[in-house]
Design an enzyme around this catalytic site. Structure first.
Site, short mmCIF file in Angstrom:
data_model
loop_
_atom_site.label_atom_id
_atom_site.label_comp_id
_atom_site.label_asym_id
_atom_site.label_seq_id
_atom_site.Cartn_x
_atom_site.Cartn_y
_atom_site.Cartn_z
N CYS A 78 -16.44 3.66 2.81
CA CYS A 78 -15.59 2.88 2.02
C CYS A 78 -15.28 1.53 3.04
O CYS A 78 -16.11 0.88 3.29
CB CYS A 78 -14.22 3.49 1.69
SG CYS A 78 -13.70 2.88 0.25
N HIS A 170 -15.35 8.19 -0.42
CA HIS A 170 -15.01 8.93 0.61
C HIS A 170 -15.13 10.26 0.46
O HIS A 170 -15.04 11.16 -0.52
CB HIS A 170 -13.28 9.03 0.49
CG HIS A 170 -12.41 7.90 0.61
ND1 HIS A 170 -11.86 7.83 1.74
CD2 HIS A 170 -12.26 6.64 0.11
CE1 HIS A 170 -11.26 6.47 1.82
NE2 HIS A 170 -11.47 5.64 0.77
N GLU A 172 -14.52 12.65 2.66
CA GLU A 172 -13.85 13.56 3.81
C GLU A 172 -12.63 14.01 3.15
O GLU A 172 -11.97 15.03 3.53
CB GLU A 172 -13.25 12.63 4.81
CG GLU A 172 -12.14 11.72 4.67
CD GLU A 172 -12.57 10.43 3.64
OE1 GLU A 172 -13.75 10.37 3.29
OE2 GLU A 172 -11.79 9.76 3.63
N1 GLN Z 1 -10.15 -1.42 -0.96
C1 GLN Z 1 -10.35 -1.17 0.45
C2 GLN Z 1 -10.66 -2.35 1.33
O1 GLN Z 1 -11.25 -3.33 0.69
C3 GLN Z 1 -11.37 -0.24 0.76
C4 GLN Z 1 -10.57 1.03 0.10
C5 GLN Z 1 -11.01 2.32 1.01
O2 GLN Z 1 -11.39 2.38 2.16
N2 GLN Z 1 -10.72 3.45 0.27
O3 GLN Z 1 -10.44 -2.60 2.28
#
Ligand code: GLN
Length: 196
Positions: A78, A170, A172
């Protein structure tokens, strides 16, 4: 085997737990010295601008680039994938350029901003892998060296480029450790480690 989790911000504890479930020693990494003491590193989800800023403040950005140049194993998830990317669409600090993808932050529509789902990862045995998308980025372009390991709604969501595994979701938080196991067993081991 000792595997690190970048512990500046975000889902650190969950990744440490997942790695331990896979039978490796898991360690928080906040300094260049700690980075040199691990055989692979998870870049967790969280807030990518914060992680990016702290990476520079803690003097970790360049050491990480240098290690990645030497095929250091990374598992970006992410926000970690945003930080590792070649380029980020819009007004955001540039990615570290470790992974040849272009990402767009928060690119899922409003109603679907966060959702749980299962993704088919043909290289991971068994049922589809349980993941969560939380204000997830979308990979809008992949370079020729990047292999797409899983898609969701036609978009790449798990990719691999050599020693770098990256997910926009994610892996995890739903108790399914198979992507971590894939990282530990199939990404970290180096070909020469098995040479006689
Ligand atoms: N929206 C977050 C960002 O741009 C990322 C979201 C996440 O890691 N769950 O940093």
């Amino acid at each position: 085997m000792r595997v690190g989790v970048l512990a500046l911000q975000g889902d650190v504890a969950e990744h440490l737990r997942m790695l331990e479930t896979c039978g490796v020693e898991a360690a928080e990494v906040r300094t260049p010295d700690e980075l040199r003491g691990v055989e692979g590193l998870v870049l967790p989800g969280g807030e990518s601008t914060t992680i990016w800023r702290l990476l520079h403040r803690y003097g970790l950005a360049q050491p990480l680039r240098d290690l990645a140049d030497q095929d250091f194993p990374l598992f970006a998830t992410c926000a970690g994938t945003i930080v590792a990317a070649r380029s980020v669409v819009g007004d955001h600090p540039p990615g570290l350029g470790l992974l040849d993808v272009i990402v767009e932050r928060n690119a899922y529509g409003r109603q679907r901003e966060s959702f749980e789902t299962e993704i088919e990862v043909p290289e991971v045995a068994g049922d589809p892998v349980k993941v969560a998308f939380i204000r997830a980025p979308v990979i809008v372009e992949v370079g020729s060296a990047v292999r797409v390991l899983a898609t969701n709604g036609g978009r790449p969501v798990v990719v691999r480029q050599g020693q770098i595994l990256a997910a926009t979701c994610h892996p995890e938080i739903r108790g399914d450790h198979r992507l971590h196991r894939y990282f530990v067993e199939r990404v970290i081991p180096r070909p020469w480690a098995f040479a006689s």
